[in-house]
Design a protein around this motif. Sequence first.
Motif, PDB file in Angstrom:
ATOM      1  N   TYR A 158     -83.209 -27.707 -53.576  1.00  0.00           N
ATOM      2  CA  TYR A 158     -84.270 -27.712 -52.567  1.00  0.00           C
ATOM      3  C   TYR A 158     -84.467 -29.121 -52.018  1.00  0.00           C
ATOM      4  CZ  TYR A 158     -85.384 -23.429 -55.159  1.00  0.00           C
ATOM      5  OH  TYR A 158     -85.315 -22.215 -55.790  1.00  0.00           O
ATOM      6  N   ARG A 163     -96.566 -22.956 -58.106  1.00  0.00           N
ATOM      7  CA  ARG A 163     -96.784 -24.154 -57.306  1.00  0.00           C
ATOM      8  C   ARG A 163     -96.239 -25.391 -58.004  1.00  0.00           C
ATOM      9  NH1 ARG A 163    -102.925 -23.526 -54.803  1.00  0.00           N
ATOM     10  NH2 ARG A 163    -102.468 -21.745 -53.458  1.00  0.00           N
ATOM     11  N   ARG A 169     -99.351 -31.639 -54.069  1.00  0.00           N
ATOM     12  CA  ARG A 169     -98.808 -30.293 -54.245  1.00  0.00           C
ATOM     13  C   ARG A 169     -97.728 -30.120 -53.206  1.00  0.00           C
ATOM     14  NH1 ARG A 169    -102.855 -27.005 -52.917  1.00  0.00           N
ATOM     15  NH2 ARG A 169    -101.909 -26.217 -51.003  1.00  0.00           N
ATOM     16  N   VAL A 170     -96.566 -29.634 -53.629  1.00  0.00           N
ATOM     17  CA  VAL A 170     -95.385 -29.591 -52.776  1.00  0.00           C
ATOM     18  C   VAL A 170     -94.868 -28.168 -52.659  1.00  0.00           C
ATOM     19  CG1 VAL A 170     -93.039 -30.487 -52.466  1.00  0.00           C
ATOM     20  CG2 VAL A 170     -94.790 -31.939 -53.519  1.00  0.00           C
ATOM     21  N   ASP A 171     -94.498 -27.767 -51.462  1.00  0.00           N
ATOM     22  CA  ASP A 171     -93.849 -26.475 -51.273  1.00  0.00           C
ATOM     23  C   ASP A 171     -92.418 -26.558 -51.791  1.00  0.00           C
ATOM     24  OD1 ASP A 171     -93.744 -23.732 -49.898  1.00  0.00           O
ATOM     25  OD2 ASP A 171     -92.029 -24.773 -49.009  1.00  0.00           O
ATOM     26  N   LEU A 172     -92.099 -25.722 -52.746  1.00  0.00           N
ATOM     27  CA  LEU A 172     -90.792 -25.784 -53.390  1.00  0.00           C
ATOM     28  C   LEU A 172     -89.655 -25.575 -52.398  1.00  0.00           C
ATOM     29  CD1 LEU A 172     -88.977 -25.875 -55.921  1.00  0.00           C
ATOM     30  CD2 LEU A 172     -89.365 -23.403 -56.160  1.00  0.00           C
ATOM     31  N   GLU A 173     -89.760 -24.588 -51.554  1.00  0.00           N
ATOM     32  CA  GLU A 173     -88.651 -24.210 -50.678  1.00  0.00           C
ATOM     33  C   GLU A 173     -88.329 -25.276 -49.630  1.00  0.00           C
ATOM     34  OE1 GLU A 173     -86.736 -21.591 -50.968  1.00  0.00           O
ATOM     35  OE2 GLU A 173     -87.844 -20.655 -52.624  1.00  0.00           O
ATOM     36  N   THR A 174     -89.350 -25.939 -49.106  1.00  0.00           N
ATOM     37  CA  THR A 174     -89.141 -26.885 -48.003  1.00  0.00           C
ATOM     38  C   THR A 174     -89.284 -28.344 -48.394  1.00  0.00           C
ATOM     39  OG1 THR A 174     -91.477 -26.891 -47.338  1.00  0.00           O
ATOM     40  CG2 THR A 174     -90.058 -25.157 -46.419  1.00  0.00           C
ATOM     41  N   ARG A 178     -92.076 -29.788 -48.400  1.00  0.00           N
ATOM     42  CA  ARG A 178     -93.209 -30.293 -47.624  1.00  0.00           C
ATOM     43  C   ARG A 178     -94.428 -30.512 -48.513  1.00  0.00           C
ATOM     44  NH1 ARG A 178     -97.556 -27.963 -45.012  1.00  0.00           N
ATOM     45  NH2 ARG A 178     -96.871 -25.874 -45.701  1.00  0.00           N
ATOM     46  N   GLU A 194     -98.024 -30.227 -49.227  1.00  0.00           N
ATOM     47  CA  GLU A 194     -99.089 -29.348 -48.759  1.00  0.00           C
ATOM     48  C   GLU A 194    -100.475 -29.940 -48.966  1.00  0.00           C
ATOM     49  OE1 GLU A 194     -97.172 -24.931 -49.424  1.00  0.00           O
ATOM     50  OE2 GLU A 194     -98.199 -25.868 -51.120  1.00  0.00           O
TER      51      GLU A 194
END
Length: 255
Positions: free
Chosen positions: A34, A51, A66-71, A73, A75
Amino acid sequence: MKPGLALAALVMLWCGVALADSAPVLNYRVVASYPHDPSAFTQGLIFIDGRLYESTGNYGHSSLRRVDLETGRVEQEIRLAPNLFGEGLIYWRGRLVQLTWRERLGIIYNAKTFERRETFQYPGEGWGLTHDDRHWIMSDGTDELRFLDPETRNVVRRLKVRAGKRPVHRLNELEYIDGSIWANVWRSDHLLRIAPDSGQVTAVLDLTTLYPAGERESPEAVLNGIAHDAATGRLFVTGKYWPRLYTIVIEIAEP
């Protein structure tokens, strides 16, 4: 690492540790990759209820996010004061607990809002942090792990980590997985599995080929970030300034 390689033959020369030949050699395979913020000086990494949370370091740049795993990004994020250097991170009963490096300061946040709720003090430096559902387990860059009472934040036990009879220094990022403590050794691409009762290294995982040193843009871009997804068994690993975060599966080599 090649299957069947005797663990005694694996010597980490930079810290003078010969690993015990009684422990198994572990292999791994990458099952997912990722995006990861290449400007993040990753110090702590946890995965809770789907999360991903990350603690980043460096004075003037430290954060809790907190980070979006897929992107990859970010958050949600809160920046630390410029005089604080972020380090290890855990989730504990609705709170996030973050260490700082030389400031001897722990910070406790509301896990949902990132509101700072309280602070606490500890002696020495703060590096990695994990827990075993009873104690907070803390590293400080030495060969010793400290077990803290979550209520008083006092040290109730000290554990010396050994490979055979030799001390293992520079213990850094930590993760507690299935009854064992996993530790990253600073400036090494190795993860060690440690028995929490004896402090003995029971296995080693060599991740030098995951993101080869020759491809990294900075000498500080070392492995540092271990997060376990208890719901699925996934293991996430990344490093300081790494552009990718990897999901790996650990396998025990056949004899």
